[in-house]
Design a protein around this motif. Sequence first.
Motif, PDB file in Angstrom:
ATOM      1  N   VAL A  35       0.856  -1.181   0.000  1.00 53.38           N
ATOM      2  CA  VAL A  35       0.000   0.000   0.000  1.00 53.38           C
ATOM      3  C   VAL A  35       0.897   1.237   0.000  1.00 53.38           C
ATOM      4  O   VAL A  35       1.967   1.240   0.628  1.00 53.38           O
ATOM      5  N   THR A  36       0.480   2.258  -0.734  1.00 52.03           N
ATOM      6  CA  THR A  36       1.159   3.544  -0.745  1.00 52.03           C
ATOM      7  C   THR A  36       0.179   4.613  -0.308  1.00 52.03           C
ATOM      8  O   THR A  36      -0.930   4.719  -0.841  1.00 52.03           O
ATOM      9  N   LEU A  37       0.579   5.387   0.703  1.00 47.61           N
ATOM     10  CA  LEU A  37      -0.253   6.439   1.264  1.00 47.61           C
ATOM     11  C   LEU A  37       0.472   7.773   1.138  1.00 47.61           C
ATOM     12  O   LEU A  37       1.706   7.831   1.247  1.00 47.61           O
ATOM     13  N   THR A  38      -0.287   8.848   0.943  1.00 48.14           N
ATOM     14  CA  THR A  38       0.312  10.171   0.775  1.00 48.14           C
ATOM     15  C   THR A  38      -0.386  11.183   1.670  1.00 48.14           C
ATOM     16  O   THR A  38      -1.550  11.028   2.044  1.00 48.14           O
ATOM     17  N   CYS A  39       0.350  12.239   2.012  1.00 43.68           N
ATOM     18  CA  CYS A  39      -0.233  13.384   2.702  1.00 43.68           C
ATOM     19  C   CYS A  39       0.656  14.592   2.473  1.00 43.68           C
ATOM     20  O   CYS A  39       1.808  14.458   2.037  1.00 43.68           O
TER      21      CYS A  39
END
Length: 298
Positions: free
Chosen positions: A102-106
């Motif tokens: 999973v790749t998450l961004t903010c």
Amino acid sequence: MSAEFTLSAGGYTAVVTARAAALRVLQFEGRDLVVPSPEGGPIPDYRGIIAAPWPNRIADGRYTFDGVTHQLPLTEPERGTALHGLAYPLDWTVKEHDAGSVTLTCTVGPTTGYPFVVELSTRYALDDAGLHTSVTAHNAADVAAPYGVCPHPYLVAGSSPLDEWILEAPVATFLEVTPDRLLPVRLAPVQGHEFDFRSARPIGTTEIDHAFTDITFDGGLARLSLRDPAGTGVGMSWDESCPWLQIHTADKPAPIPSRIGLAVEPMTCPPDAFNSGTDLIRLEPGEAHTASWSVYAL
């Protein structure tokens, strides 16, 4: 309730939350490798979070960068510090998700005390060798930004008490800190000190909440091992983007459960680096920085 993402591969299972891009669960063949957080609830003791755009503490929440003084909110008021960055309370956005990754961004900033804009991307990926994590920061503004990062897992070697776990950590120097605020004082060698775990030995009753450096990297990786005398264990490796390591034996006053896991936090910079400048990353406009680490069963 924040979204969660379950990963599985090679006998490993991980659960990652959108809140703080935190690692909530990591198991190998059903055995916990990290202290899990409760589903749907708050994240206790920053378990598994990505601490950015700084790891650890900033004294008084105040620092000067490029001649301008900034004041951050004091998120650890009892010690008068700004603790573990700005990404912790945020819900990150999922960019990619499949069975094993999973790749998450903010985006952090601009906000009070941090008038910069840093885009963060965290990728978790499982395979037969464990859980591999990378965090990339990109400066999306037109001015340079101060930056640092670390993960915050509490490792679990097995079912025996932490005092019996056998630690081996390739670190030769530790950072002495003030007893009340845990702020840097001076560097000292581990040689002859209770913090010398360069050869594997039980943790015993030693209480640790310190940063270490002078890390031995073999083939570009440092490796820490934590073993239960019953035969199980957990390891962590990280690359040279993290020349510092925070270790914490998770000591708590009664009746709070104490010493339930060993926090192991590869850091790009030491505590209060926004003031000392030590190993502080200066992200110029458009620049990116990536740090990586892995956790695996032994």
